[in-house]
Design an enzyme around this catalytic site. Structure first.
Site, PDB file in Angstrom:
ATOM      1  N   TYR A   1       0.837  -1.199   0.000  1.00 42.53           N
ATOM      2  CA  TYR A   1       0.000   0.000   0.000  1.00 42.53           C
ATOM      3  C   TYR A   1       0.873   1.251   0.000  1.00 42.53           C
ATOM      4  O   TYR A   1       1.951   1.246   0.558  1.00 42.53           O
ATOM      5  CB  TYR A   1      -0.903   0.023   1.241  1.00 42.53           C
ATOM      6  CG  TYR A   1      -1.930  -1.065   1.321  1.00 42.53           C
ATOM      7  CD1 TYR A   1      -2.225  -1.877   0.235  1.00 42.53           C
ATOM      8  CD2 TYR A   1      -2.631  -1.308   2.509  1.00 42.53           C
ATOM      9  CE1 TYR A   1      -3.171  -2.878   0.325  1.00 42.53           C
ATOM     10  CE2 TYR A   1      -3.580  -2.304   2.606  1.00 42.53           C
ATOM     11  CZ  TYR A   1      -3.841  -3.096   1.511  1.00 42.53           C
ATOM     12  OH  TYR A   1      -4.783  -4.094   1.610  1.00 42.53           O
TER      13      TYR A   1
ATOM     14  N   SER B   1     -13.230  -4.666   1.074  1.00 40.20           N
ATOM     15  CA  SER B   1     -14.095  -4.034   0.065  1.00 40.20           C
ATOM     16  C   SER B   1     -15.581  -4.297   0.324  1.00 40.20           C
ATOM     17  O   SER B   1     -16.315  -4.719  -0.564  1.00 40.20           O
ATOM     18  CB  SER B   1     -13.729  -4.510  -1.345  1.00 40.20           C
ATOM     19  OG  SER B   1     -14.157  -3.584  -2.319  1.00 40.20           O
TER      20      SER B   1
ATOM     21  N   LEU C   1     -17.926  -2.315   0.496  1.00 41.66           N
ATOM     22  CA  LEU C   1     -18.766  -1.454  -0.348  1.00 41.66           C
ATOM     23  C   LEU C   1     -18.413  -1.622  -1.821  1.00 41.66           C
ATOM     24  O   LEU C   1     -18.798  -0.806  -2.658  1.00 41.66           O
ATOM     25  CB  LEU C   1     -18.609   0.020   0.057  1.00 41.66           C
ATOM     26  CG  LEU C   1     -19.122   0.372   1.458  1.00 41.66           C
ATOM     27  CD1 LEU C   1     -18.848   1.834   1.770  1.00 41.66           C
ATOM     28  CD2 LEU C   1     -20.608   0.060   1.579  1.00 41.66           C
TER      29      LEU C   1
ATOM     30  N   GLY D   1     -16.721   1.174  -3.332  1.00 41.32           N
ATOM     31  CA  GLY D   1     -17.586   2.345  -3.365  1.00 41.32           C
ATOM     32  C   GLY D   1     -18.734   2.234  -4.342  1.00 41.32           C
ATOM     33  O   GLY D   1     -19.587   3.139  -4.408  1.00 41.32           O
TER      34      GLY D   1
ATOM     35  N   LEU E   1     -21.339   0.409  -4.207  1.00 47.77           N
ATOM     36  CA  LEU E   1     -22.630   0.328  -3.520  1.00 47.77           C
ATOM     37  C   LEU E   1     -23.114   1.680  -3.005  1.00 47.77           C
ATOM     38  O   LEU E   1     -24.250   1.789  -2.547  1.00 47.77           O
ATOM     39  CB  LEU E   1     -22.550  -0.694  -2.384  1.00 47.77           C
ATOM     40  CG  LEU E   1     -22.594  -2.157  -2.851  1.00 47.77           C
ATOM     41  CD1 LEU E   1     -22.105  -3.101  -1.766  1.00 47.77           C
ATOM     42  CD2 LEU E   1     -24.006  -2.532  -3.289  1.00 47.77           C
TER      43      LEU E   1
ATOM     44  N   GLY F   1     -23.428   4.127  -5.079  1.00 51.67           N
ATOM     45  CA  GLY F   1     -24.150   4.650  -6.241  1.00 51.67           C
ATOM     46  C   GLY F   1     -23.403   5.724  -7.005  1.00 51.67           C
ATOM     47  O   GLY F   1     -23.883   6.201  -8.034  1.00 51.67           O
TER      48      GLY F   1
END
Length: 346
Positions: free
Chosen positions: A53, A235, A237, A240, A242, A244
């Protein structure tokens, strides 16, 4: 905050874990410090990072996130308040250790020493294998994954890894170890070899899991529960999706998928339709879509910690607050129906 037992250890980790991979790319060191300060104050005691990372990985950013965390430990003098997890990078990136990055005794030793130095700590609580040497179905390889490896050779490597990790434990450099992006076969082999040879036992498995990605069920979920080796869900979501914010091809400035330089497999009409369906469920029940998605992950008995990631403080606060949301039966029924319609979006 809620806490769950980490494997068979005496450690209790926060149900919401703090993911860190944006620090050093999407987030500055100051923003990383702010996130860690806030999360710890809210009872989040489990932080997850990795040597590769910040993400997307590049030679220039390798180790940047760990360095930021190390600076925070040095500034705050609070290493003992955090249960820290990190990972050794698996093979595949030709700029990591010269491309010879098979997970073995040599590379484990090099990787761990590098992480300890960057993190400014004497030990890592949970040291994880980021992905297996032999490959797996993660990172968009679900559709064409075809296992092809020498099982005898893999088990020999697993024993080398376990013996090396035992040495790290005896030296006080790690407390426990976990797997990441593993399969059911790999997890069971590690658990059985540990039992047969009195070697360290995996305390967790960190795989992708969300409303859009439920490959962990049913087989790995069964193992996680029956063998007390719970999921660290990454992850939750779906990068990201989810929320929208990427619907209809949108590319918000500064967002993860907007900045991503690697091919993205979580795209297309099926993914959009599935995400829209879950967002509609949340709105129909008066819920925030992200909090609903996180609450669903929190509710799974096989989950030990839900690893959230945020680039803004507003996102971080909302994500942590999901720990207080309990989904009603009618919401879960709608989610179950949507899953039948969109069983495997990617």
């Amino acid at each position: 905050m809620q806490y769950r037992q980490l494997g068979t250890t005496d450690l209790n980790v926060s149900l919401i874990g703090l993911g860190t991979m944006t620090w050093g790319w999407q987030n500055t060191q100051a923003e990383g410090f702010e996130q860690m300060d806030y999360a710890l104050a809210q009872g989040v005691n489990f932080f997850d990072t990795a040597e590769m990372y910040a993400i997307p990985p590049t030679p220039e950013r390798f180790g940047t996130t760990e360095t930021i965390i190390g600076h925070w430990f040095a500034a705050r003098k609070n290493r003992d308040q955090v249960i820290l997890a990190s990972k050794i990078t698996g093979p595949g990136l030709d700029w990591v250790r010269g491309g010879d990055n098979h997970i073995n005794k040599k590379n484990l030793t090099l990787a761990l020493e590098g992480s300890l130095k960057r993190l400014q700590t004497d030990y890592i609580d949970v040291y994880q294998l980021h992905w297996p040497n032999r490959g797996a179905y993660h990172f968009g390889k679900t559709w064409d994954f075809a296992p092809d490896f020498d099982a005898v050779a893999e088990r020999e490597n697993f024993l080398e890894v376990l013996n090396t990790l035992q040495g790290f434990i005896e030296q006080g450099k790690i407390r426990h170890f976990g797997l990441s992006n593993e399969t059911a076969w790999g997890l069971m082999q590690y658990l059985q070899l540990a039992k047969d040879h009195n070697l360290p036992r995996a305390v967790s498995i960190q795989n992708e899991y969300s409303l859009l990605c439920r490959h962990f069920e049913p087989d790995l979920a069964e193992i996680a529960l029956s063998e007390q080796c719970g999921l660290l869900a990454w992850s939750p979501l779906a990068r990201g999706i989810l929320s929208g914010k990427y619907l209809n091809g949108a590319k918000p400035a500064g967002a993860r998928l907007t900045l991503e330089t690697r091919p993205e497999h979580r795209t297309g009409k099926t993914v959009d339709d599935a995400a829209a369906a879950y967002i509609a469920i949340a709105k129909r029940h008066g819920l925030d879509p992200c909090q609903m998605a996180l609450a669903f992950v929190n509710a799974q008995r096989f989950v030990t910690s839900n690893l959230i990631g945020a680039t803004t403080m507003a996102q971080l606060k909302s994500n942590i607050d999901s720990v207080d949301l309990k989904l009603m039966p009618e919401v879960l029924a709608d989610i179950a129906q949507a899953r039948r319609e969109f069983a495997q979006p990617y």
